[in-house]
Enzyme design. Structure first.
Site, short mmCIF file in Angstrom:
data_model
loop_
_atom_site.label_atom_id
_atom_site.label_comp_id
_atom_site.label_asym_id
_atom_site.label_seq_id
_atom_site.Cartn_x
_atom_site.Cartn_y
_atom_site.Cartn_z
N ASP A 27 41.09 -75.84 -19.58
CA ASP A 27 41.25 -74.88 -20.66
C ASP A 27 42.35 -73.90 -20.25
OD1 ASP A 27 40.52 -73.60 -23.12
OD2 ASP A 27 39.47 -72.08 -21.95
N ASP A 29 43.18 -70.30 -22.13
CA ASP A 29 42.79 -68.90 -22.26
C ASP A 29 41.54 -68.63 -21.43
OD1 ASP A 29 44.67 -67.82 -24.30
OD2 ASP A 29 43.80 -69.39 -25.54
#
Length: 343
Positions: A27, A29
């Site tokens: 991922d 963010d």
């Protein structure tokens, strides 16, 4: 695919995770960066993992930016990446739409450039108004300055009976100044106005996992994320292992209260966890040990004894809490014991 873990406690690994798995599905963010700036230790850790032969793929529910823009940003931060290394929920939702509409169909795009580029990649034509004869509505994160009128445009089209697709439903998104509303909050606005339900593509749902597997070709992947309800649940749904890093939205108390589908295989402070093995958590009667710590359930709370690395204490606490909860959610008091660990 790697094995499915015992969901009653975190797993251990005798070798570095970057050696045990061929591909990290990262991922962005809250894991690699926040508010555009690299998170501490991220650049160095990813550089070392890649140098050791691990393939790095960046899998994000944020549909705002194009893969080209994300790859450029990562390279600027010091993590060289190609657009092909980036998989977005915009790409996943575009494939979902294209599977149901003919080539050349018009789609009302409520979101940023990443969504429009992904739709075009699938042979669809993004349009800006409900009056442009769209065949469907696709909604993705449009950034903090997205105009309120865009939600009205979506509502007009959906109330006419058009199918509605959403890139993802993350309610929040981490930034440099804190936690802000995410695309899920925007989806709720349209849901309230229309009473409709979107087809959702992003993590933790199968379309995103399908998109990731198709684009990476990973054989032994590990999902690396900061969110239990998207990253970790997505790994669970895909039948692969996961590493939770505590640099984003999930805190220790939320981890202890996680139901089985939100329990990561491994937990670490940040991306340095890719470069090391993971200590074993072992049963000790009605308690659990990790490192120098022993954790157990006593009455309506958790107790922790010993000393050492705070993260080992958290791993032992996870085993005690998850074992107590079984297939449910831990209902134990956790605040005092976590305060003692500084977590």
């Amino acid at each position: 695919m790697s094995h499915q873990q015992d969901r009653s406690r975190p797993s251990g690994s005798s070798t570095a995770l970057s050696e045990a798995y061929d591909t990290a599905l990262l991922d962005l963010d809250g894991v690699v960066y926040a508010g555009g700036e690299a998170i501490g230790h991220a650049v160095e850790s990813l550089t070392e993992a890649r140098a050791g032969g691990m393939h790095l793929a960046y899998v994000t529910n944020n549909a705002l930016r194009t893969p080209d823009a994300v790859a450029e940003h990562l390279t600027e931060l010091g993590v060289p990446a190609e657009p092909s290394d980036v998989i977005t929920s915009a790409q996943a939702v575009a494939r979902l739409v294209a599977d149901q509409l003919p080539p050349g169909a018009r789609v009302l795009a409520i979101g940023g450039e990443g969504l429009r580029v992904a739709l075009r990649e699938r042979g669809l034509v993004p349009v800006e108004s409900a009056d442009d004869d769209p065949a469907a509505v696709a909604q993705g994160y449009g950034g903090p300055d997205m105009a309120w009128g865009r939600f009205a445009e979506a509502s007009y089209a959906i109330r006419r009976g058009l199918p509605w697709f959403a890139s993802n439903t993350d309610l929040t998104i981490p930034g440099a100044r804190g936690i802000a509303p995410g695309n899920g909050a925007a989806v709720e606005v349209v849901r309230i106005a229309t009473g409709a339900e979107p087809q959702v593509a992003g993590k933790p749902l199968p379309p995103m996992h399908r998109e990731t597997v198709l684009r990476t070709g990973a054989k032994r992947p590990i999902v690396v994320g900061d969110r239990l309800d998207t990253d970790i649940e997505g790994a669970f749904n895909g039948g692969v292992d996961s590493l939770l890093v505590l640099t984003g939205v999930t805190d220790a108390a939320q981890l202890l209260a996680a139901p089985p589908q939100h329990r990561p295989t491994y937990v670490d402070r940040d991306l340095r966890g890719l470069l090391t093995g993971q200590p074993e958590v072992t049963p000790a009667g009605d308690a659990y040990r990790c490192g120098g710590w022993t954790a157990a359930v006593r009455g309506d709370g958790l107790v922790l004894e010993g000393e050492g690395e705070a993260l080992d204490g958290l791993r032992a606490l996870c085993a005690a809490a998850w074992s107590f909860a079984g297939s449910g959610v831990c209902g134990l008091e956790t605040g005092k014991v976590l305060a003692g660990l500084g977590l």
